[in-house]
Scaffold this motif. Structure first.
Motif, short mmCIF file in Angstrom:
data_model
loop_
_atom_site.label_atom_id
_atom_site.label_comp_id
_atom_site.label_asym_id
_atom_site.label_seq_id
_atom_site.Cartn_x
_atom_site.Cartn_y
_atom_site.Cartn_z
N GLU A 170 2.29 4.72 0.95
CA GLU A 170 2.46 5.31 2.37
C GLU A 170 1.59 6.59 2.38
O GLU A 170 1.56 7.49 1.24
CB GLU A 170 3.87 5.70 2.65
N GLN A 171 1.02 6.81 3.26
CA GLN A 171 0.13 8.21 3.61
C GLN A 171 0.86 9.32 4.22
O GLN A 171 1.78 8.85 5.14
CB GLN A 171 -0.96 7.66 4.40
N GLN A 191 0.76 -1.18 0.09
CA GLN A 191 -0.09 0.07 -0.21
C GLN A 191 0.87 1.20 -0.24
O GLN A 191 1.83 1.20 0.80
CB GLN A 191 -0.90 0.00 1.04
#
Length: 68
Positions: A66-67, A64
Protein backbone atom coordinates in the motif's frame (compact mmCIF):
# COMPACT_ATOMS: atom_id res chain seq x y z
CA UNK A 1 -10.44 -29.71 -20.66
CA UNK A 2 -9.08 -31.10 -17.43
CA UNK A 3 -10.40 -29.19 -14.42
CA UNK A 4 -7.17 -29.75 -12.46
CA UNK A 5 -4.94 -28.10 -15.08
CA UNK A 6 -5.23 -24.66 -16.66
CA UNK A 7 -5.30 -24.48 -20.46
CA UNK A 8 -1.82 -24.19 -21.95
CA UNK A 9 -2.68 -24.69 -25.62
CA UNK A 10 -5.22 -23.05 -27.90
CA UNK A 11 -6.14 -24.73 -31.17
CA UNK A 12 -8.23 -23.08 -33.89
CA UNK A 13 -9.49 -25.22 -36.73
CA UNK A 14 -10.29 -23.46 -39.99
CA UNK A 15 -12.48 -25.38 -42.39
CA UNK A 16 -12.56 -25.39 -46.18
CA UNK A 17 -14.73 -22.62 -47.61
CA UNK A 18 -16.91 -25.15 -49.42
CA UNK A 19 -17.97 -26.64 -46.06
CA UNK A 20 -19.59 -23.38 -44.93
CA UNK A 21 -18.35 -23.95 -41.36
CA UNK A 22 -16.99 -21.22 -39.10
CA UNK A 23 -13.62 -21.75 -37.34
CA UNK A 24 -13.76 -23.68 -34.07
CA UNK A 25 -11.47 -22.91 -31.12
CA UNK A 26 -10.53 -25.35 -28.38
CA UNK A 27 -8.32 -25.10 -25.28
CA UNK A 28 -6.34 -27.95 -23.78
CA UNK A 29 -3.99 -28.55 -20.88
CA UNK A 30 -1.36 -30.33 -22.99
CA UNK A 31 -0.61 -31.48 -26.54
CA UNK A 32 -2.25 -34.87 -26.02
CA UNK A 33 -5.50 -33.30 -24.93
CA UNK A 34 -5.51 -30.94 -27.92
CA UNK A 35 -4.83 -33.87 -30.26
CA UNK A 36 -7.76 -35.74 -28.71
CA UNK A 37 -9.98 -32.69 -29.31
CA UNK A 38 -8.92 -32.61 -32.97
CA UNK A 39 -9.52 -36.34 -33.42
CA UNK A 40 -13.03 -36.08 -31.97
CA UNK A 41 -14.01 -32.99 -34.00
CA UNK A 42 -17.09 -34.05 -36.01
CA UNK A 43 -15.94 -31.99 -39.02
CA UNK A 44 -12.33 -33.17 -38.99
CA UNK A 45 -12.44 -34.13 -42.69
CA UNK A 46 -13.24 -30.51 -43.64
CA UNK A 47 -10.25 -28.97 -41.76
CA UNK A 48 -7.97 -26.89 -43.97
CA UNK A 49 -5.71 -25.17 -41.39
CA UNK A 50 -4.77 -25.84 -37.77
CA UNK A 51 -3.49 -22.93 -35.68
CA UNK A 52 -1.86 -24.23 -32.50
CA UNK A 53 -0.68 -21.67 -29.92
CA UNK A 54 1.18 -22.26 -26.66
CA UNK A 55 -0.32 -19.86 -24.11
CA UNK A 56 1.93 -18.04 -21.62
CA UNK A 57 1.92 -19.29 -18.08
CA UNK A 58 -0.28 -17.36 -15.69
CA UNK A 59 1.74 -16.02 -12.81
CA UNK A 60 0.11 -15.68 -9.42
CA UNK A 61 -0.83 -12.14 -8.60
CA UNK A 62 1.38 -10.73 -5.88
CA UNK A 63 -0.14 -8.19 -3.53
CA UNK A 64 1.24 -4.72 -4.03
CA UNK A 65 2.37 -2.77 -0.95
CA UNK A 66 0.00 0.00 0.00
CA UNK A 67 1.20 3.48 -0.82
CA UNK A 68 1.16 5.90 2.10
Amino acid sequence: MRPDKPPRWRMTLSYRAASGLKPATYAGADQDEVLDLFETDPNRDAVEFIDLVLLPRQTAATPQPEQA
